[in-house]
Design a protein around this motif. Structure first.
Motif, mmCIF file in Angstrom:
data_model
loop_
_atom_site.group_PDB
_atom_site.id
_atom_site.type_symbol
_atom_site.label_atom_id
_atom_site.label_comp_id
_atom_site.label_asym_id
_atom_site.label_seq_id
_atom_site.Cartn_x
_atom_site.Cartn_y
_atom_site.Cartn_z
ATOM 1 N N ASP A 88 17.192 5.690 6.345
ATOM 2 C CA ASP A 88 17.314 4.238 6.614
ATOM 3 C C ASP A 88 16.463 3.446 5.614
ATOM 4 O O ASP A 88 16.906 2.440 5.064
ATOM 5 N N VAL A 89 15.231 3.933 5.393
ATOM 6 C CA VAL A 89 14.313 3.239 4.489
ATOM 7 C C VAL A 89 14.893 3.188 3.077
ATOM 8 O O VAL A 89 14.912 2.143 2.431
ATOM 9 N N ARG A 90 15.393 4.313 2.616
ATOM 10 C CA ARG A 90 15.992 4.375 1.269
ATOM 11 C C ARG A 90 17.144 3.374 1.150
ATOM 12 O O ARG A 90 17.251 2.636 0.168
ATOM 13 N N GLU A 91 17.969 3.315 2.186
ATOM 14 C CA GLU A 91 19.122 2.414 2.181
ATOM 15 C C GLU A 91 18.664 0.955 2.054
ATOM 16 O O GLU A 91 19.209 0.194 1.240
ATOM 17 N N ILE A 92 17.619 0.587 2.812
ATOM 18 C CA ILE A 92 17.098 -0.792 2.740
ATOM 19 C C ILE A 92 16.526 -1.064 1.351
ATOM 20 O O ILE A 92 16.837 -2.069 0.720
ATOM 21 N N LEU A 93 15.713 -0.125 0.858
ATOM 22 C CA LEU A 93 15.042 -0.340 -0.432
ATOM 23 C C LEU A 93 16.046 -0.482 -1.571
ATOM 24 O O LEU A 93 15.833 -1.271 -2.495
ATOM 25 N N LEU A 94 17.156 0.255 -1.490
ATOM 26 C CA LEU A 94 18.153 0.195 -2.564
ATOM 27 C C LEU A 94 18.838 -1.172 -2.651
ATOM 28 O O LEU A 94 19.486 -1.482 -3.653
ATOM 29 N N LYS A 95 18.683 -1.984 -1.606
ATOM 30 C CA LYS A 95 19.215 -3.360 -1.669
ATOM 31 C C LYS A 95 18.342 -4.241 -2.561
ATOM 32 O O LYS A 95 18.753 -5.297 -3.010
ATOM 33 N N TYR A 96 17.072 -3.816 -2.764
ATOM 34 C CA TYR A 96 16.108 -4.644 -3.507
ATOM 35 C C TYR A 96 15.620 -4.000 -4.802
ATOM 36 O O TYR A 96 15.137 -4.683 -5.691
ATOM 37 N N ARG A 97 15.732 -2.660 -4.898
ATOM 38 C CA ARG A 97 15.210 -1.964 -6.080
ATOM 39 C C ARG A 97 16.258 -1.039 -6.672
ATOM 40 O O ARG A 97 17.115 -0.519 -5.959
ATOM 41 N N LYS A 98 16.131 -0.832 -7.992
ATOM 42 C CA LYS A 98 17.072 0.040 -8.699
ATOM 43 C C LYS A 98 16.979 1.485 -8.188
ATOM 44 O O LYS A 98 15.917 1.925 -7.749
ATOM 45 N N GLY A 99 18.084 2.196 -8.315
ATOM 46 C CA GLY A 99 18.093 3.626 -7.985
ATOM 47 C C GLY A 99 17.132 4.410 -8.860
ATOM 48 O O GLY A 99 16.657 5.487 -8.484
ATOM 49 N N SER A 100 16.815 3.848 -10.032
ATOM 50 C CA SER A 100 15.923 4.543 -10.978
ATOM 51 C C SER A 100 14.437 4.306 -10.672
ATOM 52 O O SER A 100 13.562 4.810 -11.375
ATOM 53 N N THR A 101 14.137 3.527 -9.613
ATOM 54 C CA THR A 101 12.732 3.261 -9.247
ATOM 55 C C THR A 101 11.999 4.587 -8.999
ATOM 56 O O THR A 101 12.465 5.410 -8.206
ATOM 57 N N PRO A 102 10.869 4.808 -9.668
ATOM 58 C CA PRO A 102 10.146 6.069 -9.479
ATOM 59 C C PRO A 102 9.622 6.243 -8.047
ATOM 60 O O PRO A 102 9.162 5.281 -7.431
ATOM 61 N N VAL A 103 9.727 7.445 -7.557
ATOM 62 C CA VAL A 103 9.210 7.801 -6.229
ATOM 63 C C VAL A 103 8.398 9.084 -6.350
ATOM 64 O O VAL A 103 8.840 10.056 -6.967
ATOM 65 N N GLY A 104 7.214 9.072 -5.793
ATOM 66 C CA GLY A 104 6.364 10.268 -5.758
ATOM 67 C C GLY A 104 6.272 10.798 -4.345
ATOM 68 O O GLY A 104 6.158 10.021 -3.392
ATOM 69 N N ILE A 105 6.367 12.097 -4.210
ATOM 70 C CA ILE A 105 6.268 12.733 -2.890
ATOM 71 C C ILE A 105 5.167 13.790 -2.979
ATOM 72 O O ILE A 105 5.229 14.680 -3.830
ATOM 73 N N VAL A 106 4.158 13.657 -2.142
ATOM 74 C CA VAL A 106 3.052 14.616 -2.189
ATOM 75 C C VAL A 106 2.857 15.227 -0.802
ATOM 76 O O VAL A 106 2.716 14.512 0.191
ATOM 77 N N LYS A 107 2.887 16.535 -0.746
ATOM 78 C CA LYS A 107 2.649 17.263 0.508
ATOM 79 C C LYS A 107 1.278 17.927 0.454
ATOM 80 O O LYS A 107 0.880 18.463 -0.573
ATOM 81 N N GLY A 108 0.540 17.829 1.548
ATOM 82 C CA GLY A 108 -0.748 18.518 1.659
ATOM 83 C C GLY A 108 -1.703 18.207 0.512
ATOM 84 O O GLY A 108 -2.403 19.087 0.015
#
Lengths: 294, 294
Positions: free
Chosen positions: A223-243
């Motif tokens: 859901d969050v990704r869907e909302i964000l894609l209305k305002y930001r490009k698909g190429s917007t960098p995303v970082g995912i960090v576990k532990g």
């Protein structure tokens, strides 16, 4: 100076026999609660102030996972550890122990003031004050504390937040204004969470997502990704960090468009950082320019 | 593990004679940049990871005020300190030193990744890479570093952010979703700043204000208050902390309505935290409930 509250007992009503007995073991006779942020995981990310407070404590209270992270510091101290979802029980226990005249550390990972235990302990103290018919006085370390034997002190000790540790592994994604949002709807209505995502996206904040996914809660991140894609490009960098800063540490760098490729990777121990409109990826690091002319 | 970049020189063009000479003083011959968050002020709020990195460094680069905060740790190390507004010069200097084969610490107060130097160093490295015709490779501490003599490593070491220290002194104002906004318009258009204030207010974020006022920039805090009062009650708790964890530390708790009574108190070293719609003041502490049933 750390701020500290003082709960002044008007009667002995709040002290149980067991407590009185414990009180005899405490030289100063003055109970204390240290609400400590132990940082993201590694003992290397703990501050001296946090180590000192743990050392001063008679008993350590916390979520089992956090207790394990600092077991090297706890040594033979008494421990009260419980599993998830038992925060109220843990914090009330800490207050009862302090009221009995002992020094207790309540540990949270990251910073104790960000989705941590600081607020809950203060809320419960407020309740305790009413139920124990006692009166609260403000005092910080600069001020004199009257009648210490009848008071407990509460100190909040900040730590390195998990999101700062995650950001340091991703490069420099949070160099500009940012918003932090927890996707857990256990304590917050889901519509409030989504409204905050929308507003943060509109105003081009770097966005930090806490608790992006749990075993039961799986749809939020879509859901969050869907909302964000209305305002930001698909190429917007995303970082995912576990532990972050823990043994199971794992880092992924992707884009808003590609976020769901990591759907299975994302869990409760994961922090997701979404760049703003000027964030870029360089040398596999996310950089959000502050605006300096280079 | 801290992530680190490696800048691989394709030729010696980027190394000056002075640099070559310096290189001889460096046993490993491999340059390193440690971008360190030293925390809000007191050495007690520094992490072990930060202390270790300072110890490993040949030279410390930073804003004069920050260098003073850690002078107890620097001892006889070489120092390159400059005043405000010379961030680009400082970070470029650090890169040049690292390219010469020495180990350099770039210190920021709070966390190096929040309005700190991490992004600027990475941006300048990107530029340096192009101008020096070298090639960048990702490597973290888990991975092998090939041909170390021709590379510099860059490590970002997180610290306790100033706003977490400020919050710990105010009670627990940031227990729920929050937005951090710098009111300095030196690097950001003022209309962008005001839009972020409006969006953060609409979505009921706890709001953290960095750089609320400077000698030249005096009106921002009034404009912000005016916008916030359209969305939040005048009784909304506001915490103002100056020099958090430093010798000049001062704490004020007021309301959004009463904020301007502290107009003269607020300056560049001040952090302002504005509660959300459920924040309250108890025992002279700000509490923003997380939502637990107490």
């Amino acid at each position: 100076m750390r701020a500290s509250s003082n709960i002044k007992l008007m009667g002995k009503g709040a002290i149980s026999k067991k407590a009185k007995k414990r009180k005899c073991n405490n030289s100063s006779g003055r109970g204390a609660i240290y609400i400590i942020g132990i940082g993201p995981g590694s003992l290397k990310d703990l501050t001296q102030r946090a180590k000192d407070a743990i050392k001063k404590s008679d008993i350590i209270v916390g979520y089992t996972t956090y207790i394990d992270l600092i077991k090297g510091l706890i040594k033979n101290k008494e421990v009260f550890a419980t599993g998830m979802m038992r925060e109220v029980e843990r914090c009330q226990k800490a207050i009862d122990i302090a009221l009995s005249g002992r020094k207790v550390a309540v540990v949270s990972s990251g910073d104790s003031g960000i989705y941590g235990m600081a607020g809950l302990v203060l809320e419960l103290l407020q309740k305790t004050e009413k139920s124990a018919n006692c009166e609260l006085r403000i005092a910080n370390l600069k001020s004199e504390i009257r009648n210490p034997k009848s008071e407990i002190s509460v100190s909040i000790i900040p730590g390195v937040p998990a999101f700062c540790s995650a950001a340091s592994l991703l490069g420099a994604p949070i160099m500009h204004d940012f918003a932090s949002i927890s996707l857990s709807d256990l304590l917050t209505p889901y519509e409030v969470i989504l409204k905050r995502i929308k507003s943060a996206a509109e105003a081009d904040f770097v966005i930090i997502l806490y608790n992006p996914k749990s075993k039961k809660r799986v749809k939020q991140i879509e859901d969050v990704r869907e909302i964000l894609l209305k305002y930001r490009k698909g190429s917007t960098p995303v970082g995912i960090v576990k532990g972050s800063s823990r043994e199971n540490e794992e880092i992924k760098i992707t884009t808003l468009g590609g976020l769901l490729e990591y759907y299975d990777f994302i869990d409760m121990q994961t922090i997701v950082i979404i760049g703003n409109s000027s964030s870029c990826v360089y040398d596999n690091k996310i950089i959000t320019p502050r605006g300096y002319k280079v």
